[in-house]
Design a protein around this motif. Structure first.
Motif, PDB file in Angstrom:
ATOM      1  N   LYS A  88       0.753  -1.292   0.149  1.00  0.00           N
ATOM      2  CA  LYS A  88       0.042   0.056  -0.113  1.00  0.00           C
ATOM      3  C   LYS A  88       0.887   1.376  -0.067  1.00  0.00           C
ATOM      4  O   LYS A  88       0.626   2.439  -0.772  1.00  0.00           O
ATOM      5  N   ASN A  91       2.486   1.806  -3.299  1.00  0.00           N
ATOM      6  CA  ASN A  91       1.430   2.088  -4.322  1.00  0.00           C
ATOM      7  C   ASN A  91       1.089   3.719  -4.282  1.00  0.00           C
ATOM      8  O   ASN A  91       0.934   4.335  -5.163  1.00  0.00           O
ATOM      9  N   SER A  92       1.039   4.025  -2.832  1.00  0.00           N
ATOM     10  CA  SER A  92       0.609   5.450  -2.415  1.00  0.00           C
ATOM     11  C   SER A  92       1.626   6.513  -3.097  1.00  0.00           C
ATOM     12  O   SER A  92       1.058   7.509  -3.427  1.00  0.00           O
ATOM     13  N   MET A 115      -5.740  -6.959  -5.083  1.00  0.00           N
ATOM     14  CA  MET A 115      -6.010  -5.930  -6.470  1.00  0.00           C
ATOM     15  C   MET A 115      -7.324  -4.943  -6.111  1.00  0.00           C
ATOM     16  O   MET A 115      -7.038  -3.885  -6.273  1.00  0.00           O
ATOM     17  N   LYS A 116      -8.423  -5.692  -5.686  1.00  0.00           N
ATOM     18  CA  LYS A 116      -9.690  -4.946  -5.365  1.00  0.00           C
ATOM     19  C   LYS A 116      -9.425  -3.949  -4.127  1.00  0.00           C
ATOM     20  O   LYS A 116     -10.037  -2.847  -4.272  1.00  0.00           O
ATOM     21  N   ASP A 117      -8.616  -4.148  -3.152  1.00  0.00           N
ATOM     22  CA  ASP A 117      -8.247  -3.176  -2.211  1.00  0.00           C
ATOM     23  C   ASP A 117      -7.269  -2.161  -2.434  1.00  0.00           C
ATOM     24  O   ASP A 117      -6.724  -1.471  -1.492  1.00  0.00           O
ATOM     25  N   ASN A 118      -6.904  -2.256  -3.691  1.00  0.00           N
ATOM     26  CA  ASN A 118      -5.877  -1.183  -4.127  1.00  0.00           C
ATOM     27  C   ASN A 118      -4.329  -1.488  -3.434  1.00  0.00           C
ATOM     28  O   ASN A 118      -3.853  -0.389  -3.140  1.00  0.00           O
ATOM     29  N   ARG A 119      -3.931  -2.757  -3.107  1.00  0.00           N
ATOM     30  CA  ARG A 119      -2.790  -3.063  -2.404  1.00  0.00           C
ATOM     31  C   ARG A 119      -1.700  -3.146  -3.424  1.00  0.00           C
ATOM     32  O   ARG A 119      -0.458  -3.109  -3.279  1.00  0.00           O
ATOM     33  N   LYS A 121      -0.771  -3.354  -7.999  1.00  0.00           N
ATOM     34  CA  LYS A 121      -1.118  -2.798  -9.269  1.00  0.00           C
ATOM     35  C   LYS A 121      -1.044  -4.085 -10.176  1.00  0.00           C
ATOM     36  O   LYS A 121      -1.614  -4.047 -11.255  1.00  0.00           O
TER      37      LYS A 121
END
Length: 170
Positions: A88, A91-92, A115-119, A121
């Motif tokens: 995370k 990604n951030s 992927m769904k939780d934006n952890r 890419k």
């Protein structure tokens, strides 16, 4: 495990859990434990170049152009819940997080959730061999990073020139 490989000497610093050994070489107690919290600290150490675990400079502010390894240039590969905070974080800050799954079971449920939780890419089988899906993905990210860094270099040079110009007007 990394320290026991032939590529270990390619790294400036390896952060890993370690044990205290007695005089006979028998592990007695954990000397350093790397958990999900300390993993994020090590990412900041890598970013700033404060690699000594006792260096308090990890908390200092660095101008963006003085960052040693910007998060945008980091690739984090993980396979478990203890990797999620680092994924995370990377990604951030526009870095690249890759979730890997066991290619033998082909169970993608964990990477789908990440992927769904934006952890993450990207995701790929945990196959680290030459020409594997993961190998190709990492190399594509590196190629993109090279291009992005050329643009960032121009940006910083233009910014520096503009600052000099502004000071000469005053």
């Amino acid at each position: 495990m990394i320290e026991g490989t032939t590529v270990a000497n390619e790294f400036e610093k390896i952060y890993a859990s370690s044990f205290y050994y007695d005089k006979d070489g028998v592990a007695q107690w954990p000397a350093q434990v790397i958990n999900y919290t300390s993993k994020t600290q090590f990412l900041f150490r890598i970013e700033k170049g404060t690699l000594d675990i006792n260096d308090p400079g990890v908390n200092d502010y660095f101008e963006p152009e003085n960052i040693r390894v910007p998060f945008r240039n980091m690739i984090y590969i993980g396979d478990s819940d203890t990797d999620i905070p680092c994924m995370k974080l990377v990604n951030s800050y526009s870095g690249h997080s890759i979730g890997v799954f066991n290619p033998n079971t082909n169970d993608k449920s964990k990477v789908y959730k990440m992927m769904k939780d934006n952890r993450i890419k990207y995701f790929a089988p945990a196959d680290y061999t030459e020409s594997s899906e993961l190998d190709k993905l990492v190399k594509a990210i590196i190629d993109r990073t090279v291009s992005n860094e050329k643009l960032m270099s121009i940006h910083y040079q233009n910014k520096k020139e503009q600052t000099i110009h502004d000071k000469s007007i005053l």
